[in-house]
Design an enzyme around this catalytic site. Structure first.
Site, PDB file in Angstrom:
ATOM      1  N   ASP A 183      62.154 -15.812  43.903  1.00  0.00           N
ATOM      2  CA  ASP A 183      60.941 -15.356  44.570  1.00  0.00           C
ATOM      3  C   ASP A 183      59.865 -15.031  43.541  1.00  0.00           C
ATOM      4  OD1 ASP A 183      62.392 -15.629  46.812  1.00  0.00           O
ATOM      5  OD2 ASP A 183      62.423 -13.506  47.384  1.00  0.00           O
ATOM      6  N   ALA A 184      60.311 -14.449  42.402  1.00  0.00           N
ATOM      7  CA  ALA A 184      59.338 -14.051  41.384  1.00  0.00           C
ATOM      8  C   ALA A 184      58.617 -15.285  40.828  1.00  0.00           C
ATOM      9  CB  ALA A 184      60.046 -13.294  40.272  1.00  0.00           C
TER      10      ALA A 184
ATOM     11  N   ASP B 220      56.248 -16.555  43.459  1.00  0.00           N
ATOM     12  CA  ASP B 220      55.045 -15.726  43.525  1.00  0.00           C
ATOM     13  C   ASP B 220      54.115 -16.059  42.360  1.00  0.00           C
ATOM     14  OD1 ASP B 220      55.817 -14.466  45.832  1.00  0.00           O
ATOM     15  OD2 ASP B 220      56.769 -12.776  44.816  1.00  0.00           O
TER      16      ASP B 220
ATOM     17  N   SER C 234      51.049 -13.908  56.769  1.00  0.00           N
ATOM     18  CA  SER C 234      51.892 -13.511  55.663  1.00  0.00           C
ATOM     19  C   SER C 234      51.310 -12.249  55.039  1.00  0.00           C
ATOM     20  CB  SER C 234      51.886 -14.663  54.688  1.00  0.00           C
ATOM     21  OG  SER C 234      52.850 -14.456  53.749  1.00  0.00           O
ATOM     22  N   LEU C 235      51.948 -11.755  54.004  1.00  0.00           N
ATOM     23  CA  LEU C 235      51.446 -10.552  53.351  1.00  0.00           C
ATOM     24  C   LEU C 235      51.069 -10.849  51.917  1.00  0.00           C
ATOM     25  CD1 LEU C 235      54.170  -8.018  54.548  1.00  0.00           C
ATOM     26  CD2 LEU C 235      51.766  -8.039  55.245  1.00  0.00           C
TER      27      LEU C 235
ATOM     28  N   GLU D 106      57.517   0.936  54.699  1.00  0.00           N
ATOM     29  CA  GLU D 106      58.800   0.565  55.305  1.00  0.00           C
ATOM     30  C   GLU D 106      59.421  -0.570  54.494  1.00  0.00           C
ATOM     31  OE1 GLU D 106      56.210  -0.784  58.542  1.00  0.00           O
ATOM     32  OE2 GLU D 106      57.634  -2.438  58.827  1.00  0.00           O
TER      33      GLU D 106
ATOM     34  N   LYS E  94      60.762  -4.065  53.226  1.00  0.00           N
ATOM     35  CA  LYS E  94      60.469  -5.460  53.547  1.00  0.00           C
ATOM     36  C   LYS E  94      61.822  -6.152  53.656  1.00  0.00           C
ATOM     37  CE  LYS E  94      57.588  -9.349  52.142  1.00  0.00           C
ATOM     38  NZ  LYS E  94      58.542 -10.432  52.125  1.00  0.00           N
TER      39      LYS E  94
ATOM     40  N   ASP F   9      64.575  -8.940  53.981  1.00  0.00           N
ATOM     41  CA  ASP F   9      64.659 -10.316  53.490  1.00  0.00           C
ATOM     42  C   ASP F   9      65.421 -11.179  54.504  1.00  0.00           C
ATOM     43  OD1 ASP F   9      64.307 -12.420  51.841  1.00  0.00           O
ATOM     44  OD2 ASP F   9      65.713 -11.765  50.296  1.00  0.00           O
TER      45      ASP F   9
ATOM     46  N   ARG G 259      58.398 -18.458  62.719  1.00  0.00           N
ATOM     47  CA  ARG G 259      57.037 -18.474  62.219  1.00  0.00           C
ATOM     48  C   ARG G 259      56.523 -19.892  62.003  1.00  0.00           C
ATOM     49  NH1 ARG G 259      55.206 -15.539  56.695  1.00  0.00           N
ATOM     50  NH2 ARG G 259      56.639 -17.048  55.799  1.00  0.00           N
TER      51      ARG G 259
ATOM     52  N   GLU H 148      62.035  -9.081  62.133  1.00  0.00           N
ATOM     53  CA  GLU H 148      62.836  -9.877  61.207  1.00  0.00           C
ATOM     54  C   GLU H 148      64.272 -10.035  61.695  1.00  0.00           C
ATOM     55  OE1 GLU H 148      60.777 -10.618  58.789  1.00  0.00           O
ATOM     56  OE2 GLU H 148      61.986 -11.384  57.115  1.00  0.00           O
TER      57      GLU H 148
ATOM     58  N   TYR I 245      58.893  -4.822  63.912  1.00  0.00           N
ATOM     59  CA  TYR I 245      57.923  -4.102  63.076  1.00  0.00           C
ATOM     60  C   TYR I 245      56.469  -4.514  63.300  1.00  0.00           C
ATOM     61  CZ  TYR I 245      58.681  -8.286  60.184  1.00  0.00           C
ATOM     62  OH  TYR I 245      58.804  -9.577  59.751  1.00  0.00           O
TER      63      TYR I 245
ATOM     64  N   LYS J 152      51.225  -0.383  55.460  1.00  0.00           N
ATOM     65  CA  LYS J 152      50.265  -0.801  56.487  1.00  0.00           C
ATOM     66  C   LYS J 152      49.363   0.375  56.835  1.00  0.00           C
ATOM     67  CE  LYS J 152      53.822  -3.770  58.457  1.00  0.00           C
ATOM     68  NZ  LYS J 152      54.874  -3.873  59.452  1.00  0.00           N
TER      69      LYS J 152
ATOM     70  N   LYS K 224      56.483  -5.660  45.967  1.00  0.00           N
ATOM     71  CA  LYS K 224      57.750  -6.338  45.689  1.00  0.00           C
ATOM     72  C   LYS K 224      58.582  -5.581  44.653  1.00  0.00           C
ATOM     73  CE  LYS K 224      57.818 -10.346  47.834  1.00  0.00           C
ATOM     74  NZ  LYS K 224      57.793 -11.548  47.191  1.00  0.00           N
TER      75      LYS K 224
ATOM     76  N   CYS L 294      89.956 -30.543  25.980  1.00  0.00           N
ATOM     77  CA  CYS L 294      89.704 -30.236  27.383  1.00  0.00           C
ATOM     78  C   CYS L 294      90.777 -29.275  27.906  1.00  0.00           C
ATOM     79  CB  CYS L 294      89.715 -31.531  28.189  1.00  0.00           C
ATOM     80  SG  CYS L 294      89.696 -31.247  29.963  1.00  0.00           S
TER      81      CYS L 294
ATOM     82  N   CYS M 138      93.143 -31.221  30.555  1.00  0.00           N
ATOM     83  CA  CYS M 138      94.052 -32.332  30.258  1.00  0.00           C
ATOM     84  C   CYS M 138      94.420 -32.452  28.789  1.00  0.00           C
ATOM     85  CB  CYS M 138      93.461 -33.647  30.749  1.00  0.00           C
ATOM     86  SG  CYS M 138      92.074 -34.224  29.755  1.00  0.00           S
TER      87      CYS M 138
ATOM     88  N   CYS N 155      84.844 -33.918  27.983  1.00  0.00           N
ATOM     89  CA  CYS N 155      86.236 -34.332  27.892  1.00  0.00           C
ATOM     90  C   CYS N 155      86.270 -35.857  27.851  1.00  0.00           C
ATOM     91  CB  CYS N 155      86.972 -33.810  29.122  1.00  0.00           C
ATOM     92  SG  CYS N 155      88.506 -34.662  29.456  1.00  0.00           S
TER      93      CYS N 155
ATOM     94  N   CYS O  16      92.241 -37.030  33.363  1.00  0.00           N
ATOM     95  CA  CYS O  16      91.931 -35.597  33.419  1.00  0.00           C
ATOM     96  C   CYS O  16      91.902 -35.145  34.882  1.00  0.00           C
ATOM     97  CB  CYS O  16      90.583 -35.326  32.767  1.00  0.00           C
ATOM     98  SG  CYS O  16      90.091 -33.608  32.916  1.00  0.00           S
TER      99      CYS O  16
HETATM  100  S1  IVH Z   1      54.461  -7.133  58.564  1.00  0.00           S
HETATM  101  C1  IVH Z   1      50.571  -9.623  59.508  1.00  0.00           C
HETATM  102  N1  IVH Z   1      56.646  -5.829  57.967  1.00  0.00           N
HETATM  103  O1  IVH Z   1      57.401 -10.568  55.232  1.00  0.00           O
HETATM  104  C2  IVH Z   1      51.745  -9.208  58.713  1.00  0.00           C
HETATM  105  N2  IVH Z   1      56.563  -8.143  57.457  1.00  0.00           N
HETATM  106  O2  IVH Z   1      55.297 -11.894  53.552  1.00  0.00           O
HETATM  107  C3  IVH Z   1      52.957  -9.067  59.520  1.00  0.00           C
HETATM  108  N3  IVH Z   1      58.636  -8.995  56.480  1.00  0.00           N
HETATM  109  O3  IVH Z   1      56.341 -12.989  57.482  1.00  0.00           O
HETATM  110  C4  IVH Z   1      54.155  -8.840  58.713  1.00  0.00           C
HETATM  111  N4  IVH Z   1      59.752  -7.126  56.513  1.00  0.00           N
HETATM  112  O4  IVH Z   1      58.772 -12.226  57.602  1.00  0.00           O
HETATM  113  C5  IVH Z   1      56.019  -7.019  57.928  1.00  0.00           C
HETATM  114  N5  IVH Z   1      58.527  -4.557  57.523  1.00  0.00           N
HETATM  115  C6  IVH Z   1      57.904  -5.724  57.505  1.00  0.00           C
HETATM  116  C7  IVH Z   1      58.524  -6.874  57.010  1.00  0.00           C
HETATM  117  C8  IVH Z   1      57.810  -8.067  56.991  1.00  0.00           C
HETATM  118  C9  IVH Z   1      59.792  -8.402  56.212  1.00  0.00           C
HETATM  119  C10 IVH Z   1      58.367 -10.417  56.224  1.00  0.00           C
HETATM  120  C11 IVH Z   1      57.869 -11.170  57.405  1.00  0.00           C
HETATM  121  C12 IVH Z   1      56.546 -11.729  56.996  1.00  0.00           C
HETATM  122  C13 IVH Z   1      56.641 -11.700  55.509  1.00  0.00           C
HETATM  123  C14 IVH Z   1      55.285 -11.554  54.884  1.00  0.00           C
END
Ligand code: IVH
Length: 722
Positions: A52-53, A56, A101-102, A136, A138, A140, A159, A195, A247, A311, A335, A440, A443, A464, A470
């Site tokens: 993920d890193a 990103d 997305s966020l 809250e 996030k 996965d 989505r 989620e 959420y 939020k 993150k 090896c 073998c 080998c 082998c």
């Molecule tokens: S809020 C408009 N809350 O993260 C934004 N998203 O990168 C609505 N996710 O697509 C998303 N935990 O799949 C929100 N507590 C949480 C979350 C969360 C996981 C995921 C979700 C979203 C992605 C955004």
């Protein structure tokens, strides 16, 4: 990482500030392709190949370049998209309110910036009191939108690309955290979002079950959740223990509360699970306190999380803040950094692969890193153990790894854990440098590092030399032979290969196809063996028999020739058309002065290394013996043979534009490629031919201004003679 464009990887090293416009344009194009590819792997194949890193980082670089060169932004590039388009197999549902997305924060300062931005945007000065923000975990997993009308669930959609998702209603109904009917009085239309995830203990139990059945196991709970939700048979989803946290929301005929935290409380009243760790905070320090608290206790949670989401609590403020491209201005995901932990290296084990490569694997004292127990890490090769990288540069500051060492493990996202450092102070006095075996372990044959004659460099991998004597190479070859892109025999996986090989039942590919005949005469029948019965034995024989004729490209791939992956196997099958042609040519190509060798090297996409590996494979007598035996049992299906050399469009760059009536765009592309042409999406000086259908617009104009040849769709068919 994929190779995109010739300069992509080189450009990547240049700081955004010093890119020229031309470089930026090229880099944006490369990034768009690369990000799309990773999105596809993550969202549709549930099999990401980078952390993920790293993902990103790609996105951040893309944004940074876009900010410097706003004119070069690609309209449908990564910033305009969320996730990947829906996979086929499910009906599509267009979200009435897009699923966005966020934006990400990676450190405390990014969070301060976020709150500062929000305050400035709203002109919310300290005198106006506290700006409440919720925090809250996030989760996965994968997000899902649930639509209720009159309190009853009407559909569930993934989505997808944010605008259109997949209709997974039947599957969602099997999840116990998703109510079919909401409790109490609810607005007429309610779309609850949240989620879907799998708890660690359920994930482990599921993988054990899958493994016991000889099936593939999931790499992590997220992939397991995604794979389970996107099953075409809802009975399968029902057997998978999925959970759901609510959420967020989409369309609401009436919004029943005026804060984020109040809304989530409503969800709970309606019958949903909500995350118990959600907190409403009034200062930045409080937010960061929640973040660090959750981070510390992450390993104790029974589900994977990858950060904390903040939020703005008041919905009227959320409304005023609105959205920027793909994410709301009122929320951000903070993150977690890549997880690290110290543990002890108990042993270094050497595994032998199908091509004889000896791969060292670190056996670690099991440790939880980011909520996942890690007990193995790859060590690549012997130089890596010594602390020497691929180009001779030091890794881990040149520290060599010794059994008994205390090592720092890093697990970033979904990638395989790495050993990133060694604590030399903890090294036992008697720890010895690791001696990589020169024979090896499976073998006893010599294991050597070949020297590449062209580059003069010694290969990093020791191999080998035992070939088929082998047992490790033999079983790995068999596993490859029956794998998904090769013979793909249902019910014949790694476990069966190991068991049949051990008992001497299947020692080579041909043995698979004579198994049934031999079983008829055998004293111990398959159906009487442990774990087998009459039905499972019958099913296995049927599965084997159904694969006696497979496509030539699968057959070539199944042979496990070095450097011949699924892609090369396709190129070869198209170029030679039939097994007879192919094998004859490969034997003739042994003469590097001859025509067959030149032809092989001329196949677009087949390089010198591949050509050499092929010739070597066919020169080996025991490979030919095995092939002869195999070919008395199976017959590869001929491929459509293409002789692009006689094609009038071979090597040309073609652009299709306007609406095509005799074929789809995809077909057109495949057809052009079959005839040796390259297909491009835009017209430039390099374009040789434009095929224009009705309604062609700017591309046609551009072609005319550049005096590029333009023909109709019928003209195209005439030209290629199809
Ligand atoms: S809020 C408009 N809350 O993260 C934004 N998203 O990168 C609505 N996710 O697509 C998303 N935990 O799949 C929100 N507590 C949480 C979350 C969360 C996981 C995921 C979700 C979203 C992605 C955004």
């Amino acid at each position: 990482m994929s190779e995109t464009g010739t300069n992509g990887p080189t450009l990547r090293a240049i700081a955004v500030e010093t890119l020229t416009a031309e470089q930026a344009a090229e880099e944006l194009k490369a990034l768009a392709l690369e990000i799309a590819e990773h999105d596809q792997r993550y969202h549709q194949e549930d099999a990401p190949t980078i952390s993920d890193a790293d993902y990103d980082a790609l996105r951040r670089r893309n944004i940074a370049i876009e900010e410097r060169f706003p004119d070069l932004v690609i309209a449908d590039g990564p910033s305009a998209q969320v996730g990947a388009a829906p996979a086929s197999g499910f009906g599509k549902i267009t979200h009435r309110v897009p699923m966005l997305s966020l934006d990400n924060a990676f450190n405390d300062d990014d969070v301060r910036d976020f709150v500062g931005r929000v305050r400035r945007f709203l002109k919310f000065d300290p005198l106006m009191g506290a700006l409440a923000v919720t925090a809250e975990p996030k989760i996965d997993g994968l997000s899902l939108s649930l639509r209720y009308e009159g309190g009853k669930l009407v559909y569930a959609a993934t989505r997808g690309d944010g605008t259109t998702g997949e209709n997974v209603t039947a599957n969602a109904r099997t999840i116990k955290d998703i109510p079919d009917q909401l409790n109490g009085t609810v607005p007429e239309v309610v779309e609850v979002r949240g989620e879907v995830y799998m708890a660690h203990k359920d994930f482990q139990a599921l993988n054990e079950r899958m493994e016991a059945r000889g099936g593939k196991v999931f790499a992590n709970p997220r992939n397991a959740a995604a794979g389970s939700l996107r099953q075409l048979k809802s009975e399968i989803t029902a057997s998978r223990p999925l959970r759901f946290f609510a959420y967020a929301w989409g369309e609401m005929s009436e919004v029943p509360d005026d804060t984020q935290s109040g809304m989530v409380k409503r969800f709970e009243d309606w019958g949903f699970q909500i995350n118990p760790l959600m907190k409403r905070c009034e200062t930045i320090e409080e937010l960061l306190g929640v973040y660090h608290g959750i981070e510390e206790n992450r390993a104790q949670l029974d589900y994977d999380i990858d950060g904390v989401v903040y939020k703005v609590d008041r919905l009227d403020l959320q409304e005023r803040l609105g959205f920027v491209s793909r994410s709301p201005r009122w929320a951000i995901a903070h993150k977690f950094p890549a997880e690290q932990a110290f543990t002890v290296l108990n042993d270094i084990e050497i595994q032998v692969g199908r091509t004889g490569a000896l791969t060292p694997v670190a056996k670690l004292e099991p440790i939880t890193v980011g909520g996942v127990v890690v007990s193995n890490a790859t060590l690549h090769n012997e130089d890596y153990i010594k602390g020497i990288g691929q180009d001779g540069e030091p890794i881990r500051d040149g520290k060599d790894l010794r059994v008994g060492d205390t090592v720092k493990i890093q697990r970033a996202g979904d990638v395989i854990p790495q050993i990133v450092d060694i604590d030399l102070e903890k090294r036992p006095d008697d720890a010895q440098p690791f001696e990589f075996p020169t024979v090896c372990p499976a073998c006893g044959s010599h294991a050597v590092r070949e020297k590449n004659e062209k580059t003069g460099r010694v290969d990093a991998i020791r191999r080998c030399t035992g070939g088929l004597i082998c047992p490790a190479q033999a079983t790995e070859k068999l596993k490859h032979f029956v794998s998904r892109n090769a013979y793909d025999i249902e019910g014949f996986g790694d476990k069966q290969v190991d068991a049949f090989y051990k008992d001497g039942l299947v020692m080579s590919p041909a043995d698979i196809f004579t198994l049934e005949e031999r079983d008829k005469r055998a004293l111990t029948k398959l159906r009487n063996r442990e774990g087998w019965g009459a039905l499972s034995a019958k099913n296995l024989f049927e599965a084997i028999n159904s694969r006696r004729d497979i496509d030539l490209h699968r057959f070539i791939f199944a042979l496990g020739i070095r450097h011949v992956g699924a892609g090369n196997a396709k190129l070869l099958s198209r170029a030679y058309g039939s097994w007879a042609n192919f094998s004859e040519a490969m034997q003739a190509a042994h003469d590097e002065a001859g025509e067959a060798w030149a032809e092989l090297n001329d196949i677009d996409g087949v390089g010198h290394i591949v050509a050499e590996a092929l010739v070597e494979f066919f020169a080996e007598a025991h490979n030919r013996d095995q092939l002869d035996a195999l070919l008395t049992e199976v017959s590869p299906r001929d491929a459509e043979k293409i002789d692009a050399s006689g094609s009038p469009v071979a090597g040309k760059t073609v652009v299709f534009t306007g609406s095509l009536e005799r074929m789809t765009r995809e077909e057109a592309k495949a057809m052009a490629e079959r005839f040796g042409a390259k297909v491009s999406g835009s017209v430039s000086k390099k374009t040789d031919l434009v095929v224009a259908g009705p309604g062609a617009g700017s591309k046609l104009k551009k072609a005319q201004s550049l005096e590029v040849e333009v023909i109709s769709e019928d003209g195209w068919f005439d030209l290629v003679g199809a």
